[in-house]
Scaffold this motif. Structure first.
Motif, PDB file in Angstrom:
ATOM      1  N   GLU A  57       0.832  -1.206   0.000  1.00  0.00           N
ATOM      2  CA  GLU A  57       0.000   0.000   0.000  1.00  0.00           C
ATOM      3  C   GLU A  57       0.861   1.249   0.000  1.00  0.00           C
ATOM      4  O   GLU A  57       0.627   2.181  -0.747  1.00  0.00           O
ATOM      5  CB  GLU A  57      -0.917   0.009   1.218  1.00  0.00           C
ATOM      6  CG  GLU A  57      -2.191  -0.739   0.977  1.00  0.00           C
ATOM      7  CD  GLU A  57      -2.790  -1.268   2.254  1.00  0.00           C
ATOM      8  OE1 GLU A  57      -2.043  -1.488   3.214  1.00  0.00           O
ATOM      9  OE2 GLU A  57      -4.003  -1.488   2.270  1.00  0.00           O
ATOM     10  N   LEU A  89      -6.130   6.857 -18.051  1.00  0.00           N
ATOM     11  CA  LEU A  89      -6.064   7.104 -16.611  1.00  0.00           C
ATOM     12  C   LEU A  89      -7.115   6.287 -15.860  1.00  0.00           C
ATOM     13  O   LEU A  89      -6.827   5.708 -14.818  1.00  0.00           O
ATOM     14  CB  LEU A  89      -6.239   8.599 -16.324  1.00  0.00           C
ATOM     15  CG  LEU A  89      -5.014   9.465 -16.618  1.00  0.00           C
ATOM     16  CD1 LEU A  89      -5.365  10.944 -16.512  1.00  0.00           C
ATOM     17  CD2 LEU A  89      -3.874   9.128 -15.656  1.00  0.00           C
ATOM     18  N   THR A  90      -8.341   6.251 -16.416  1.00  0.00           N
ATOM     19  CA  THR A  90      -9.383   5.447 -15.771  1.00  0.00           C
ATOM     20  C   THR A  90      -8.981   3.971 -15.771  1.00  0.00           C
ATOM     21  O   THR A  90      -9.117   3.282 -14.765  1.00  0.00           O
ATOM     22  CB  THR A  90     -10.723   5.606 -16.517  1.00  0.00           C
ATOM     23  OG1 THR A  90     -11.046   6.996 -16.574  1.00  0.00           O
ATOM     24  CG2 THR A  90     -11.838   4.868 -15.811  1.00  0.00           C
ATOM     25  N   ALA A  93      -6.454   3.348 -13.190  1.00  0.00           N
ATOM     26  CA  ALA A  93      -7.063   3.330 -11.855  1.00  0.00           C
ATOM     27  C   ALA A  93      -7.755   1.995 -11.606  1.00  0.00           C
ATOM     28  O   ALA A  93      -7.629   1.407 -10.523  1.00  0.00           O
ATOM     29  CB  ALA A  93      -8.053   4.478 -11.705  1.00  0.00           C
ATOM     30  N   PHE A  94      -8.479   1.500 -12.619  1.00  0.00           N
ATOM     31  CA  PHE A  94      -9.120   0.188 -12.471  1.00  0.00           C
ATOM     32  C   PHE A  94      -8.063  -0.889 -12.233  1.00  0.00           C
ATOM     33  O   PHE A  94      -8.250  -1.790 -11.416  1.00  0.00           O
ATOM     34  CB  PHE A  94      -9.935  -0.165 -13.728  1.00  0.00           C
ATOM     35  CG  PHE A  94     -11.182   0.663 -13.891  1.00  0.00           C
ATOM     36  CD1 PHE A  94     -11.682   1.419 -12.842  1.00  0.00           C
ATOM     37  CD2 PHE A  94     -11.879   0.670 -15.095  1.00  0.00           C
ATOM     38  CE1 PHE A  94     -12.828   2.189 -12.991  1.00  0.00           C
ATOM     39  CE2 PHE A  94     -13.029   1.427 -15.254  1.00  0.00           C
ATOM     40  CZ  PHE A  94     -13.498   2.193 -14.202  1.00  0.00           C
ATOM     41  N   MET A  96      -5.218  -0.519 -10.836  1.00  0.00           N
ATOM     42  CA  MET A  96      -4.713  -0.408  -9.462  1.00  0.00           C
ATOM     43  C   MET A  96      -5.686  -1.015  -8.462  1.00  0.00           C
ATOM     44  O   MET A  96      -5.277  -1.626  -7.477  1.00  0.00           O
ATOM     45  CB  MET A  96      -4.475   1.054  -9.114  1.00  0.00           C
ATOM     46  CG  MET A  96      -3.215   1.585  -9.743  1.00  0.00           C
ATOM     47  SD  MET A  96      -3.148   3.363  -9.569  1.00  0.00           S
ATOM     48  CE  MET A  96      -2.108   3.727 -10.954  1.00  0.00           C
ATOM     49  N   ILE A  97      -6.987  -0.821  -8.717  1.00  0.00           N
ATOM     50  CA  ILE A  97      -7.982  -1.420  -7.823  1.00  0.00           C
ATOM     51  C   ILE A  97      -7.886  -2.942  -7.881  1.00  0.00           C
ATOM     52  O   ILE A  97      -7.793  -3.616  -6.860  1.00  0.00           O
ATOM     53  CB  ILE A  97      -9.410  -0.981  -8.216  1.00  0.00           C
ATOM     54  CG1 ILE A  97      -9.582   0.504  -7.947  1.00  0.00           C
ATOM     55  CG2 ILE A  97     -10.440  -1.779  -7.439  1.00  0.00           C
ATOM     56  CD1 ILE A  97     -10.971   1.012  -8.259  1.00  0.00           C
ATOM     57  N   ALA A 101      -6.574  -4.930  -4.624  1.00  0.00           N
ATOM     58  CA  ALA A 101      -7.548  -5.774  -3.932  1.00  0.00           C
ATOM     59  C   ALA A 101      -7.163  -7.238  -4.053  1.00  0.00           C
ATOM     60  O   ALA A 101      -7.198  -7.984  -3.070  1.00  0.00           O
ATOM     61  CB  ALA A 101      -8.942  -5.538  -4.507  1.00  0.00           C
TER      62      ALA A 101
END
Lengths: 334, 444
Positions: A57, A89-90, A93-94, A96-97, A101
């Motif tokens: 993290e 960018l989106t 971000a996805f 990275m999620i 997770a």
């Protein structure tokens, strides 16, 4: 040096930290993907998980730091990038999620199908996320992000030769960094045969990355001439240093000097980023948005600089303590 | 270009609402859970009670899982600020972006010490270990303050001047301390304790209803429920504080919350009902209620929706219904808190009735609903503005084509993430050896 340049410089240190620590994390995920079948790849995956487990993290908070400094200190530079390049960018971000997770939760899960699903999500997102981030850099560096809100093409701004080059180089760099870093981790965990495997991979990716960089120069000449001029002009010393550090780390890897190779590999990557920044200085967005144009007002920059300095004084010792704690534990637990 | 923005407005708002609404539940745990966990650990060491220590350890791991889910959803939010609302960030980033920089540091510290706290569970002295949680608590609360300061600025923008449509004299520190900041922050802080306390307690209430009435479950119920029970009446007082702040600074929002059309004196408090043809129909009215509530005078003047043209009014029914739901849930939780408080005072034990356990079992959901509807009240109540009175949401949204698809992608990803989080938490509850994300996995 103006105040705005100092603040931007501090942001850039955060970006380098993200490229090194976050990049090695992504790269470790890529090697996880390529480690082979569930059984054959298990020992390697264990080394990877052990190496990045506790700090995953922390490594990715650097990016959030970069984003908030940009939107507060350089809103006129940040918003065109965020709005024009919103697709990669989106997707990043996805990624990275999915990555965060999956990595976080898979150790809490023991059923094999679920673990495989999470493992795959972790590994695949480790591969695609740096690609999208590299494509974003390519879009900015080739001057495809005009000033204003969403004024650029939402597709060709990141589907173009320079973005492809940026994405591929980002993936290769991550893989290279991780392989170099993991050599020492595997050795520490008492797996010299796995360390040997990562050494060969490090040498292989170093060669491919170097080749990619060479080809890239021709791509940039054709597709991003303003950047190419900068790279061969004012940024030339930094580029030369990067090449030198890259060659040095190959020599050190051949000699199995893993600790020293870590330093030179990190230097090679950091200087690539610094070279990019130096090549497009004093512009935030090519062709013509300068740092001074993009910067926020004096009071905002002063407030940010104070917080950045004071915050670092708190943060850096805490981060060093965290790393030392985990490194120490690796030595005492068998 | 403008057509693009008009099409994007609704999907972008929904995407932001979904992302925030999901993240905020985990933020509550980041704010409040560390205190509850460390309190339990402290009691365990004080009394030498292994059951309490086991409970604290399980909670610490759950805290790690929830923190990980909060971290990844928070990352998405920081992208969305620029991707969805460039028209907000471009002119006002330098004014109100500053607290996000502070929050970046707070979150970083929290992430580091969550790692240290979990990792150090068996490796540090109890004293050093509990001290290592102190930065988690402080940075969690500080982080909440910074994020709320940014939101409060959107409600009551301060710390800059507008000159010919341009922002001048930006004062990022002054912008953090507008009139809404403190009441909103305290309201959220207490809400975090209520959400965390009732949710954790409800897990153990369900267990006890299934006849697992050992000491482990009784502690698991009582400790978080006590935190929530103490927080609930405080929230009632804070609610009064925030209502008067809204009445003073955002009268139109208050009018929408109450479905009040005409400005007047001695205004009743309206419960329920539907706003039709500029009138709240079928509502239960408490005479002088609203005037008393917001001006503390039965004949005090309250401003109605008529004070502004129709295009500057928020969607009344959404705001009114959300606000009433929040108040309703809060009042129900207050009754539960009174029940526990009364029985504890008289008998020094929790109420024996199975209805108490049933009520506690649903209290967690009630607290989450109260918090979410509270957020809907403040966010929708601010519409059509994103920066109250200055910038319309429609002018802040990105005009880029294809934005609408983002909502569906986020919905799909969060559906998977929700299932995953629940699966991991359930596993953790069943098998206490399960590793938290921040822990080292035993090398096979």
């Amino acid at each position: 040096m103006t105040l705005a340049e100092v603040v931007l410089g501090v942001m850039f240190v955060g970006l380098i930290a993200y490229a090194l620590f976050g990049g090695a994390d992504f790269g470790a995920g890529i090697w996880d993907l390529l480690a082979g079948g569930t059984r054959r790849g298990a020992p390697q995956r264990a080394v990877i998980e052990h190496a990045i487990g506790p700090v995953w993290e922390a490594n990715h908070v650097w990016l959030i730091f970069v984003l908030v400094v940009l939107w507060t200190g350089f809103p006129a530079g940040f918003t065109p990038v965020a709005s024009t390049l919103y697709v990669p960018l989106t997707l990043a971000a996805f990624g990275m999620i999915a990555r965060g997770a999956a990595f976080a939760f898979r150790k809490s899960i023991t059923t094999l199908p679920m673990r495989r699903f999470l493992g795959a999500a972790f590994a695949v997102s480790s591969l695609v996320t740096p690609y999208f981030l590299g494509a974003v850099v390519g879009g900015v560096a080739s001057g495809r992000v005009p000033q204003g809100i969403a004024k650029g093409d939402v597709v060709t701004s990141w589907v173009n030769p320079t973005s492809t080059l940026g994405g591929v180089l980002a993936v290769l760099t991550c893989a290279y960094l991780a392989a170099v870093f993991l050599c020492l981790d595997a050795l520490r965990d008492g797996h010299p045969e796995i360390a040997e495997g990562f050494r060969l991979r490090a040498l292989g990716t170093a060669a491919v990355t170097g080749l990619g960089g060479l080809v890239g120069l021709f791509v940039l000449r054709a597709d991003a001439p303003q950047l190419a001029d900068g790279l061969f002009g004012q940024a030339l010393p930094v580029v030369a240093l990067s090449v030198l550090a890259g060659v040095a780390s190959i020599v050190l890897l051949v000699l199995r000097r893993y600790a020293a190779a870590r330093v030179t590999a990190a230097l090679a990557v950091a200087t690539i980023l610094i070279g990019w920044a130096a090549a497009q200085y004093p512009y935030v967005l090519l062709p013509d948005l300068t740092i001074a144009d993009a910067a926020a007002g004096q009071p905002t920059l002063v407030a940010m600089l104070v917080v950045l300095v004071v915050g670092s004084c708190v943060l850096v010792p805490a981060l060093v303590y965290l790393y030392r704690l985990f490194q120490h534990s690796e030595r005492i637990t068998p | 270009m403008l057509a693009g923005a008009a099409e994007n407005l609704f999907p972008a708002r929904m995407q932001m609402a979904l992302s925030l609404g999901w993240h905020i539940v985990f933020s509550c745990f980041g704010i409040a859970f560390p205190t509850i966990v460390v309190f339990t650990e402290w009691r365990a060491h004080r009394r030498g009670n292994p059951i309490l220590l086991d409970l604290a350890h399980t909670w610490a791991k759950a805290m790690g899982v929830l923190f990980a889910a909060g971290a990844v959803s928070g990352t998405l939010l920081s992208f969305e600020m620029g991707i969805l609302w460039p028209g907000l960030m471009a002119p006002f980033g330098e004014v109100y972006g500053f607290p996000f920089v502070l929050e970046g540091f707070a979150f970083f510290l929290e992430a580091i010490f969550v790692g240290i706290y979990l990792f150090g569970w068996d490796r540090m002295s109890p004293r050093a270990h509990m001290l290592s949680a102190l930065p988690i608590i402080v940075s969690g609360v500080a982080g909440a303050f910074f994020v709320i300061a940014a939101n409060a600025w959107m409600n009551n923008p301060t710390g800059f001047r507008m000159e010919n449509g341009r922002v001048v004299d930006a004062d990022p520190v002054g912008a953090m301390f507008g009139p809404s900041t403190w009441p909103q922050f305290v309201h959220m802080l207490i809400a975090a304790y209520m959400v965390t306390g009732y949710l954790v307690a409800s897990v153990y209430a369900v267990g006890m209803l299934r006849c697992r009435r050992d000491r482990y479950h009784r502690f698991g119920l009582l400790i978080p429920l006590t935190f929530a029970t103490v927080a609930t009446p405080i929230q009632l007082l804070v609610g009064d504080w925030i209502a008067t702040t809204v009445a003073e600074n955002q009268p139109v929002k208050l009018a929408a919350m109450e479905g009040l059309f005409d400005t007047g004196r001695g205004v009743p408090l309206s419960l329920g009902g539907i706003f039709l043809n500029d009138r709240l129909q079928w509502a239960l009215e408490i005479p002088w209620g609203l005037s008393l509530l917001v001006t503390h005078d039965p004949n005090g003047e309250v401003i109605g929706l008529q004070s502004v043209p129709p295009d500057l009014r928020p969607p009344v029914n959404v705001v009114h219904l959300a606000y009433n739901t929040m108040v309703g849930m809060g009042s129900a939780l207050m009754l539960l808190a009174l029940w526990l408080g009364w029985t504890w005072w008289r008998k020094h034990s929790i109420p024996g009735s199975p209805w108490f356990l049933r009520a506690t079992a649903v209290s967690g959901v009630a607290a989450v609903v109260a918090m979410e509807t509270g957020w809907i009240t403040t966010e929708v109540g601010r519409q059509p503005f994103i920066v109250y009175g200055i910038l319309r949401t429609a002018d802040a949204v990105s005009p880029a084509p294809g934005i609408a698809l983002g909502f569906f992608a986020v919905a799909a990803i969060y559906a998977v993430l929700t299932v995953l989080t629940v699966v991991v938490l359930r596993r953790l509850a069943r098998s206490h050896d399960t590793a938290a994300p921040q822990e080292l996995e035993p090398v096979p």
